[in-house]
Design a protein around this motif. Structure first.
Motif, PDB file in Angstrom:
ATOM      1  N   VAL A 104       0.865  -1.185   0.000  1.00  0.00           N
ATOM      2  CA  VAL A 104       0.000   0.000   0.000  1.00  0.00           C
ATOM      3  C   VAL A 104       0.897   1.229   0.000  1.00  0.00           C
ATOM      4  CG1 VAL A 104      -1.804   1.252   1.242  1.00  0.00           C
ATOM      5  CG2 VAL A 104      -1.735  -1.252   1.318  1.00  0.00           C
ATOM      6  N   ILE A 105       0.534   2.226  -0.764  1.00  0.00           N
ATOM      7  CA  ILE A 105       1.352   3.431  -0.826  1.00  0.00           C
ATOM      8  C   ILE A 105       0.624   4.594  -0.157  1.00  0.00           C
ATOM      9  CG2 ILE A 105       2.805   2.777  -2.760  1.00  0.00           C
ATOM     10  CD1 ILE A 105       0.889   4.033  -4.650  1.00  0.00           C
ATOM     11  N   SER A 106       1.348   5.680   0.057  1.00  0.00           N
ATOM     12  CA  SER A 106       0.849   6.760   0.917  1.00  0.00           C
ATOM     13  C   SER A 106      -0.311   7.520   0.292  1.00  0.00           C
ATOM     14  CB  SER A 106       1.983   7.720   1.259  1.00  0.00           C
ATOM     15  OG  SER A 106       2.515   8.263   0.068  1.00  0.00           O
ATOM     16  N   ALA A 107      -0.457   7.433  -0.998  1.00  0.00           N
ATOM     17  CA  ALA A 107      -1.596   8.015  -1.720  1.00  0.00           C
ATOM     18  C   ALA A 107      -1.641   7.291  -3.060  1.00  0.00           C
ATOM     19  CB  ALA A 107      -1.413   9.516  -1.936  1.00  0.00           C
ATOM     20  N   PRO A 108      -2.785   7.209  -3.691  1.00  0.00           N
ATOM     21  CA  PRO A 108      -2.816   6.501  -4.981  1.00  0.00           C
ATOM     22  C   PRO A 108      -1.982   7.235  -6.024  1.00  0.00           C
ATOM     23  CG  PRO A 108      -4.897   7.629  -4.571  1.00  0.00           C
ATOM     24  CD  PRO A 108      -4.103   7.736  -3.316  1.00  0.00           C
ATOM     25  N   LEU A 149      -5.794  16.223  -5.059  1.00  0.00           N
ATOM     26  CA  LEU A 149      -5.064  15.099  -5.648  1.00  0.00           C
ATOM     27  C   LEU A 149      -3.620  15.493  -5.950  1.00  0.00           C
ATOM     28  CD1 LEU A 149      -7.729  13.612  -8.124  1.00  0.00           C
ATOM     29  CD2 LEU A 149      -7.327  13.055  -5.721  1.00  0.00           C
ATOM     30  N   ALA A 150      -3.433  16.711  -6.440  1.00  0.00           N
ATOM     31  CA  ALA A 150      -2.069  17.169  -6.739  1.00  0.00           C
ATOM     32  C   ALA A 150      -1.250  17.257  -5.453  1.00  0.00           C
ATOM     33  CB  ALA A 150      -2.115  18.521  -7.448  1.00  0.00           C
ATOM     34  N   ASP A 151      -1.861  17.775  -4.388  1.00  0.00           N
ATOM     35  CA  ASP A 151      -1.150  17.864  -3.105  1.00  0.00           C
ATOM     36  C   ASP A 151      -0.777  16.481  -2.575  1.00  0.00           C
ATOM     37  OD1 ASP A 151      -1.259  20.562  -3.126  1.00  0.00           O
ATOM     38  OD2 ASP A 151      -2.978  20.743  -1.780  1.00  0.00           O
ATOM     39  N   ALA A 152      -1.624  15.490  -2.848  1.00  0.00           N
ATOM     40  CA  ALA A 152      -1.353  14.137  -2.351  1.00  0.00           C
ATOM     41  C   ALA A 152      -0.290  13.423  -3.176  1.00  0.00           C
ATOM     42  CB  ALA A 152      -2.648  13.322  -2.370  1.00  0.00           C
ATOM     43  N   GLY A 153       0.054  13.977  -4.346  1.00  0.00           N
ATOM     44  CA  GLY A 153       1.077  13.339  -5.178  1.00  0.00           C
ATOM     45  C   GLY A 153       0.521  12.362  -6.190  1.00  0.00           C
ATOM     46  N   VAL A 154      -0.763  12.478  -6.522  1.00  0.00           N
ATOM     47  CA  VAL A 154      -1.360  11.617  -7.548  1.00  0.00           C
ATOM     48  C   VAL A 154      -0.700  11.925  -8.897  1.00  0.00           C
ATOM     49  CG1 VAL A 154      -3.501  11.187  -8.843  1.00  0.00           C
ATOM     50  CG2 VAL A 154      -3.539  11.332  -6.336  1.00  0.00           C
ATOM     51  N   CYS A 155      -0.420  10.882  -9.664  1.00  0.00           N
ATOM     52  CA  CYS A 155       0.310  11.056 -10.919  1.00  0.00           C
ATOM     53  C   CYS A 155      -0.605  11.114 -12.141  1.00  0.00           C
ATOM     54  CB  CYS A 155       1.299   9.907 -11.107  1.00  0.00           C
ATOM     55  SG  CYS A 155       2.467   9.705  -9.756  1.00  0.00           S
ATOM     56  N   CYS A 345      -5.108  -6.798  -8.134  1.00  0.00           N
ATOM     57  CA  CYS A 345      -6.068  -5.710  -7.856  1.00  0.00           C
ATOM     58  C   CYS A 345      -5.373  -4.509  -7.199  1.00  0.00           C
ATOM     59  CB  CYS A 345      -7.177  -6.237  -6.950  1.00  0.00           C
ATOM     60  SG  CYS A 345      -8.368  -4.956  -6.512  1.00  0.00           S
ATOM     61  N   SER A 346      -5.506  -3.358  -7.822  1.00  0.00           N
ATOM     62  CA  SER A 346      -4.849  -2.152  -7.298  1.00  0.00           C
ATOM     63  C   SER A 346      -5.811  -1.279  -6.499  1.00  0.00           C
ATOM     64  CB  SER A 346      -4.253  -1.345  -8.456  1.00  0.00           C
ATOM     65  OG  SER A 346      -5.279  -0.913  -9.330  1.00  0.00           O
ATOM     66  N   ALA A 347      -7.069  -1.728  -6.371  1.00  0.00           N
ATOM     67  CA  ALA A 347      -8.086  -0.901  -5.708  1.00  0.00           C
ATOM     68  C   ALA A 347      -7.704  -0.626  -4.258  1.00  0.00           C
ATOM     69  CB  ALA A 347      -9.436  -1.605  -5.761  1.00  0.00           C
ATOM     70  N   ALA A 348      -7.623   0.641  -3.898  1.00  0.00           N
ATOM     71  CA  ALA A 348      -7.280   1.110  -2.557  1.00  0.00           C
ATOM     72  C   ALA A 348      -5.844   0.755  -2.165  1.00  0.00           C
ATOM     73  CB  ALA A 348      -8.254   0.587  -1.496  1.00  0.00           C
ATOM     74  N   ARG A 349      -5.050   0.302  -3.119  1.00  0.00           N
ATOM     75  CA  ARG A 349      -3.615   0.070  -2.870  1.00  0.00           C
ATOM     76  C   ARG A 349      -2.784   1.109  -3.620  1.00  0.00           C
ATOM     77  NH1 ARG A 349      -0.688  -3.966  -4.244  1.00  0.00           N
ATOM     78  NH2 ARG A 349      -1.821  -4.450  -6.142  1.00  0.00           N
ATOM     79  N   SER A 350      -3.000   1.177  -4.943  1.00  0.00           N
ATOM     80  CA  SER A 350      -2.294   2.205  -5.712  1.00  0.00           C
ATOM     81  C   SER A 350      -3.262   3.004  -6.581  1.00  0.00           C
ATOM     82  CB  SER A 350      -1.213   1.563  -6.590  1.00  0.00           C
ATOM     83  OG  SER A 350      -1.791   0.644  -7.500  1.00  0.00           O
ATOM     84  N   SER A 351      -4.516   2.603  -6.601  1.00  0.00           N
ATOM     85  CA  SER A 351      -5.513   3.366  -7.359  1.00  0.00           C
ATOM     86  C   SER A 351      -6.793   3.456  -6.552  1.00  0.00           C
ATOM     87  CB  SER A 351      -5.796   2.687  -8.703  1.00  0.00           C
ATOM     88  OG  SER A 351      -6.499   1.473  -8.517  1.00  0.00           O
ATOM     89  N   ILE A 352      -7.670   4.346  -6.981  1.00  0.00           N
ATOM     90  CA  ILE A 352      -8.954   4.499  -6.297  1.00  0.00           C
ATOM     91  C   ILE A 352      -9.916   5.197  -7.255  1.00  0.00           C
ATOM     92  CG2 ILE A 352      -8.768   6.792  -5.218  1.00  0.00           C
ATOM     93  CD1 ILE A 352      -9.478   5.135  -2.539  1.00  0.00           C
TER      94      ILE A 352
ATOM     95  N   ALA B  17      -4.329   0.067 -12.596  1.00  0.00           N
ATOM     96  CA  ALA B  17      -3.203   0.407 -13.452  1.00  0.00           C
ATOM     97  C   ALA B  17      -3.138  -0.500 -14.665  1.00  0.00           C
ATOM     98  CB  ALA B  17      -1.924   0.277 -12.645  1.00  0.00           C
ATOM     99  N   ASN B  18      -2.891   0.086 -15.815  1.00  0.00           N
ATOM    100  CA  ASN B  18      -2.582  -0.731 -16.983  1.00  0.00           C
ATOM    101  C   ASN B  18      -1.230  -1.374 -16.748  1.00  0.00           C
ATOM    102  OD1 ASN B  18      -4.791   0.268 -18.261  1.00  0.00           O
ATOM    103  ND2 ASN B  18      -3.657   1.650 -19.600  1.00  0.00           N
ATOM    104  N   GLU B  19      -1.161  -2.652 -16.861  1.00  0.00           N
ATOM    105  CA  GLU B  19       0.136  -3.291 -16.812  1.00  0.00           C
ATOM    106  C   GLU B  19       0.515  -3.643 -18.236  1.00  0.00           C
ATOM    107  OE1 GLU B  19       2.532  -4.414 -14.250  1.00  0.00           O
ATOM    108  OE2 GLU B  19       1.606  -2.546 -13.659  1.00  0.00           O
TER     109      GLU B  19
END
Lengths: 447, 103
Positions: A104-108, A149-155, A345-352, B17-19
Motif C-alpha cells: 500500500v502506498i501513501s496516496a494513490p 489530488l495534486a497535493d497528495a502526489g497523484v500522478c 487488484c490495485s483498488a485502494a492500494r495504488s488506485s482508487i 493500473a494498466n500493466e
C-alpha cells in the motif's frame, strides 16, 4: 482492412507542455514518476535517497555504486539530472504498510474519476448504467478535488463516465489537471469530439481510449451508432496527433470475435496501445455479457496468449488488473521478469475511484462499496480511513483463503484476482463455484 | 540500490493500473514518446494459429434464444397435430360407419 487508408500527411501535433517529475517517499523507498511518457519507477530506500539527493539537494552521487545506480535510472528517464527538470516532491512520513500481501502506498498514483453519469449512447453492456440525464460533477468541485489530488502526489487521472466529453467544462478540467502536474487520460465513445476538445486533449492528455468490444456489424449491436462512428472518432484523434488506446473488454460473448478484433488493431499502425479488460457483471452489463470465468482456462489461455503475441510487436499491449489471474498462467511466455511483475487488484492500494456523487470507491465498478464522501472528508482522510483499510484486508483474506494460491509463486503479485467477482479463472484454482471467499470481519479501529 | 518495479504507459482504464507487457512501453506510434531503442524491442516468440474458438457457457442471451426456439417447436407441433388428429378421427369414424373394406 487497414484503418490508415486514405490518411495523408498529418499536421504536427501541438506539443504537450512539460510537467514536473513526481518524487514520493514510500515505506519501501520511494516513487519517481515522469509525466512525459508515464514512466513509473519504484526504488528501494537507498536508491530513492540517491535520486532525492540529486534532484532536490543538487548533490551528485558520491560512490561508484550510487553513480551506477543513478545512471540506470537515467536510462529509464532520459534527461534526469539536477536542475534539469522541475520536481513535485512529497517527502513526508509514508503510510505504514498494513497488509500481509498487498503493498500500500501513501496516496494513490492513479485516480479513476467518473466526471459525469451522463451518456446518450445507451450501450447495453454499460457497467455504469449511464443515462442521458445523468449528473455532472460541478467544475468548482472538480477544481477543489484536483488540487487535493495534486497535493497528495497523484500522478495520473483516468477520466471516464458516463461520457466525459459531455461534461460542460471538460476542456477546463483537462487544462487544470495538466497545469497542476497530473496527467489526464480520457476514455470516450467519441461523442462531442469537437475542435476545442481535440485541441485540449492534444495539449494536455497522456492518452485517449476508445472502447472496442467488437468490429463491424458486431460493434453496432453494442452502440446506438455504427462502426463508422468509431472509425470517424479514431480518424479525428489520429489527425490531431492524440495517442489512442483501444480498450477491449473481453467477455464470454465476444471472445470468439477476438481474432477479428486483433486483426483490426494490427491494421492501425499508429496506435498507442491495446488494453484488454475483463468484463465485470456490473450495471447494465450484468445481464448482457458473462465474465470470462465461463470459459475454461485451457481454452481461454491459448487465445489470450495468441492475442498478446500477435499485438506485442505492433504496439503496446496491456491488461487491467482484473485480468491478472488470466495472465499469470502465461507470464513466462510473456517474458515477465524482475521489475516487470504482474500486478493484481490495485483498488485502494495504488488506485482508487471517485464517482459523480463525489463518493470515493475502491474502483468505479464497486459503487456499492463506498469508502467515504468527499463532501464531508478530505481525499487523504478517506484513503487513510477504516473503510479503505477494510477493503485492503479483503484482498489479504482472498490471497490467504484460496488453497491454490497458497503455494503459487505469483501470489503476492496476482493477489488471487478480483475480490468482488470471479472474472477469470486461473489454472491453479478449483472448479467454478469453489473460488469464493467469505467476507472478512471488519476492524473498526484500523486507520 | 535497486529499481523494484517499473511501469511505463499512460493509464486510461477504469479498473486500476494498466500493466503493459514487459518492453511494451517503447514501441508503437506515440507522437512524443522517445524513439524505441533496438534493445527495447520485444522479442516475439512463436505465433501460432488461433485454432478452435473457445466454448462458452450458455449466456443469458443464448439461453433466451434457446427458450424461444423450444417454444416455437412446441407451438408448431401443436398446430400441426390438430389437422392430423381431425383426419385420423374422421378416418376412424368412416371405418366405424362403413367398415374397413367399404369402397
Amino acid at each position: 482492412m487497414r484503418a490508415e487508408t486514405g490518411v495523408s500527411a498529418r499536421p504536427a501535433p501541438p506539443a504537450r507542455a512539460a510537467q514536473p517529475l513526481v518524487l514520493r517517499r514510500e515505506a519501501f523507498g520511494g516513487i519517481l514518476f515522469d509525466p512525459f511518457d508515464a514512466t513509473h519507477l519504484e526504488l528501494d530506500a537507498e536508491g530513492f535517497e540517491v535520486v532525492r539527493a540529486a534532484l532536490i539537494d543538487g548533490r551528485a552521487p558520491e560512490t561508484d555504486e550510487a553513480r551506477a545506480f543513478f545512471e540506470s535510472v537515467r536510462l529509464e528517464i532520459p534527461g534526469l539530472g539536477a536542475g534539469a527538470r522541475l520536481v513535485r516532491a512529497r517527502l513526508g512520513t509514508p503510510l505504514p504498510v498494513v497488509t500481509r500481501h498487498a503493498q500500500v502506498i501513501s496516496a494513490p498514483t492513479l485516480v479513476d474519476l467518473q466526471l459525469t453519469q451522463r451518456c446518450t449512447m445507451g450501450c447495453p453492456q454499460c457497467y455504469a448504467s449511464s443515462l442521458p440525464d445523468g449528473r455532472d460533477i460541478p467544475f468548482e468541485d472538480v477544481a477543489r478535488l484536483l488540487r487535493e489530488l495534486a497535493d497528495a502526489g497523484v500522478c495520473q487521472l483516468a477520466i471516464g463516465g458516463g461520457e466525459p466529453l459531455l461534461h460542460p467544462d471538460i476542456v477546463r478540467v483537462l487544462e487544470l489537471a495538466h497545469e497542476l502536474g497530473i496527467v489526464p487520460n480520457v476514455t470516450t465513445t467519441g461523442i462531442a469530439l469537437n475542435e476545442a476538445v481535440l485541441d485540449a486533449m492534444a495539449r494536455c492528455c497522456g492518452a485517449v481510449a476508445l472502447s472496442l468490444e467488437d468490429v463491424g456489424e458486431g460493434f453496432a449491436l453494442r452502440r446506438k451508432a455504427g462502426f463508422g462512428f468509431f472509425e470517424n472518432a479514431r480518424r479525428k484523434l489520429r489527425e490531431h496527433g492524440i495517442r489512442t488506446v483501444f480498450q477491449v473488454t473481453l467477455s464470454g460473448e465476444n471472445l470468439p470475435r477476438l481474432p477479428a478484433i486483433v486483426d483490426y488493431c494490427l491494421a492501425d499502425d499508429d496506435l498507442y496501445g491495446v488494453i484488454f479488460l475483463a468484463h465485470k457483471p456490473s450495471g447494465r452489463g450484468e445481464g448482457y455479457d458473462t465474465p470470462l470465468s465461463s470459459v475454461h482456462p485451457d481454452q481461454l489461455y491459448p487465445w489470450l496468449r495468441e492475442a498478446f503475441m500477435r499485438l506485442r510487436g505492433h504496439t503496446r499491449v496491456g491488461y487491467d488488473c482484473c485480468l491478472t489471474p488470466g495472465i499469470a498462467g502465461i507470464d513466462r511466455e510473456l517474458q515477465f521478469g524482475d521489475g516487470d511483475r504482474l500486478e493484481g487488484c490495485s483498488a485502494a492500494r495504488s488506485s482508487i475511484g471517485i464517482d459523480a456523487d463525489l463518493r470515493v470507491v475502491p474502483c468505479t465498478f464497486l459503487g456499492h462499496r463506498p469508502l467515504g464522501d468527499l463532501h464531508t472528508s478530505s481525499f487523504l482522510e478517506v484513503w487513510r480511513g477504516g473503510e479503505a483499510d477494510a477493503q485492503r484486508r479483503r484482498l489479504d483474506v482472498l490471497a490467504d483463503d484460496r488453497p491454490a494460491c497458497s503455494s503459487c509463486r505469483l501470489r503476492d503479485d496476482c493477489l488471487g484476482g478480483c475480490p468482488e467477482w470471479d472474472l477469470i479463472r486461473c489454472t491453479r484454482r478449483g472448479p467454478p463455484g469453489e473460488e469464493r471467499t467469505p467476507e472478512p470481519e471488519r476492524t473498526p479501529d484500523a486507520t | 540500490m535497486r529499481i523494484l518495479r517499473r511501469r511505463r504507459g499512460f493509464t486510461t482504464n477504469s479498473s486500476g493500473a494498466n500493466e503493459f507487457l514487459p518492453d511494451g512501453g517503447r514501441v508503437g506510434g506515440a507522437s512524443s514518446t522517445p524513439a524505441p531503442s533496438s534493445s527495447a524491442q520485444p522479442v516475439i516468440t512463436q505465433v501460432q494459429s488461433w485454432g478452435q474458438p473457445p466454448e462458452m457457457a450458455p449466456s443469458a442471451r443464448s439461453g433466451n434464444a434457446k427458450a424461444v426456439g423450444v417454444v416455437s417447436v412446441v407451438v408448431a407441433g401443436a398446430l400441426l397435430a390438430v389437422p392430423v388428429i381431425r383426419f385420423l378421427t374422421r378416418k376412424k369414424k368412416k371405418n366405424d360407419d362403413e367398415g374397413p373394406d367399404a369402397r
